[in-house]
Scaffold this active site. Sequence first.
Site, PDB file in Angstrom:
ATOM      1  N   HIS A 392     -14.109  33.292  27.873  1.00 42.46           N
ATOM      2  CA  HIS A 392     -14.205  32.120  26.992  1.00 42.46           C
ATOM      3  C   HIS A 392     -14.576  32.537  25.564  1.00 42.46           C
ATOM      4  O   HIS A 392     -15.653  32.181  25.064  1.00 42.46           O
ATOM      5  CB  HIS A 392     -15.244  31.113  27.498  1.00 42.46           C
ATOM      6  N   PHE A 547     -19.801  33.964  26.130  1.00 38.02           N
ATOM      7  CA  PHE A 547     -21.007  33.790  26.934  1.00 38.02           C
ATOM      8  C   PHE A 547     -20.717  33.591  28.416  1.00 38.02           C
ATOM      9  O   PHE A 547     -21.651  33.426  29.194  1.00 38.02           O
ATOM     10  CB  PHE A 547     -21.797  32.589  26.408  1.00 38.02           C
ATOM     11  N   HIS A 548     -19.438  33.622  28.814  1.00 41.32           N
ATOM     12  CA  HIS A 548     -19.091  33.257  30.181  1.00 41.32           C
ATOM     13  C   HIS A 548     -18.150  34.289  30.816  1.00 41.32           C
ATOM     14  O   HIS A 548     -16.982  33.984  31.080  1.00 41.32           O
ATOM     15  CB  HIS A 548     -18.422  31.878  30.212  1.00 41.32           C
ATOM     16  N   PRO A 549     -18.608  35.497  31.086  1.00 41.85           N
ATOM     17  CA  PRO A 549     -17.724  36.458  31.757  1.00 41.85           C
ATOM     18  C   PRO A 549     -17.428  36.017  33.188  1.00 41.85           C
ATOM     19  O   PRO A 549     -18.300  35.481  33.885  1.00 41.85           O
ATOM     20  CB  PRO A 549     -18.533  37.760  31.725  1.00 41.85           C
ATOM     21  N   MET A 550     -16.208  36.247  33.623  1.00 39.56           N
ATOM     22  CA  MET A 550     -15.792  35.804  34.960  1.00 39.56           C
ATOM     23  C   MET A 550     -14.534  36.560  35.381  1.00 39.56           C
ATOM     24  O   MET A 550     -13.864  37.192  34.563  1.00 39.56           O
ATOM     25  CB  MET A 550     -15.539  34.289  34.965  1.00 39.56           C
TER      26      MET A 550
END
Length: 610
Positions: A392, A547-550
């Site tokens: 993101h 801020f949103h590793p996935m």
Amino acid sequence: MAPGVDGLPAAEREVDVSGPVAEFVRATSPSFRNQLRLGLRVFEWLPFPWRFSRLSPEQAEEYLRKLEGSRLSLHHDLLLMAKILATLGYAVTAPVQARIGFEVRCGLADGTLPEPAGGLGDTEPRGEGEECDVLVIGSGAGGAVAAAELAEAGLDVLVLEAGRHYDRDSYPSDHLEAIAELYRDAGLTIAAGKPPIPVPVAKVVGGTTVINSGTCFRAPREVLERWRREHGVEWALELAADYAEAEHTLRVTPLDPERMGRNGQLAMEGAAALGASGGPIARNAGSCVQCSSCPFGCEIDAKRGMHVSYLPRAVAAGARLRAGVEARRLLVEDGRAVGVAARAAPNRRPGRDYTVRARRAVVVAGGAFGTPELLQRSGLGGGAVGRNLHIHPACWVGARYAEEVRGWDGVMQSYYVDQWEPQGLLLEATFTPLAFGGAWLLGAGVDHQRAMLDFGHVGSIGVHLCDRSAGRVGLGPEGGIRASYKLTRDDADRLAFGIARAAEVHFAAGATEVYPNIPRVGTLKPGDLATFEATRFKPGELRLEAFHPMGTARIGAEDEGACAADGSLYGTEALYVADASLFPTSVGVNPMMTVIAFAKQIARGIAESA
């Protein structure tokens, strides 16, 4: 970098900056420190035959202005590096904050403190190891929820967390110390690429839920439908009850527009003037109406992070938690996961070997960086592990208002605009603390300090992209991870479109100028948007954070994914993943609630088969 102007103290002469920053840098990864040394050497010698540190104040000021106005991306990267380090050390000092009027505080609507959370028991690892039915590695949104579900099903659960335990009675009061203590690599985990993108994640009991903004969204239905249709997540449309239970447990409540703060109200007013859809953000903080300490740990623990919600619930059901224990290698016997070889170093004492044996299953929930790191170090999961990294990518779009905004009054992340969700964009009114947001302000030296003095008139919106770009996580040469990410031209174009929409919202709310955070643009005035939108920017020109590793151990068919739909890792029995690594694609919204829902599904399956 901060010579002192209009009542702001001079760095080094009046406030110590280099000492605290040097101490802070020790908490970063060895690879980051090597890159930083190189960058600082280049910065020092770029004015050759002179050295920056030996320039007079007037010469240094002129040199910084040249870097600011340069057309070379290297010059802007070096200047940003210097501004980030200098601002981190400078903006956290009491004299600077007092002169600007900035303050960090939290509060509930009725002025009381939240009731104390349940205890976590003895978190000290003792002896040479332990045994359990199910071992859970990681204590964030995935690990904590899995532990609670499994313990409440009657299983003997042990949770390992590499970080230490903090709460409202023990968060470091010094903000640099807090970043060093609560974050992995002191918040400077970088996804290398053009541009390089910082991806701060936590290393603390409770994981990133301790330092995130507390924003709670359910995954968009179209994303869940795609995951079921294209990636085999059969239960993706059956998460409503799990979301509802989590919302109840975490006291998820939409913000009151009257009390969200002026930064959110301006975004709301601008969106309304444009006819753009949106609404107050729902947060896991009950009746919290004042929140500006989220990135340093909630001062009163009004935000229901895992350390004050699901972990106490897991412990109450019989689970054990051990802090300061880093999992180093998974133990596999006859193709079955049976435990982990770890290193226990609680309370900063010298580390020792620590082994945990699991009779039923091992659940890895270290996040999209920590999970592939452990799996790869253990030689498990094959080539799919570490690939498919989504983050993101996001950019800060600030604006100056004639009125006083005081974005630190009210709630840090407060209002969303989803009008452009079909383009993969989510806008969120987000006001970051001075130590972080100050580095994005225009100017250098005296000019930058004057911009900091005007911080109370700055409003900000985060532009957040549901990315199609992807990266990967691998093992670095010094024992940590090496993350990389390739931002595509298409995603760069969509981000630029999002920046224009954020600027449009700002102008509709009355902003006099907008800061798109693209060096060659500088400042936008109300009549500049058409020219901005006619310009195409290279990916490397954007200044981004994430801020949103996935996605780094994603669910999918065995020839494309790392895990089956039940969270089990292909090729190893009794080994499961329960965090955002499982997401097949970018989810498009803040992922915490969907991580919780996934962890519930995975844990129930383990309990039923145990």
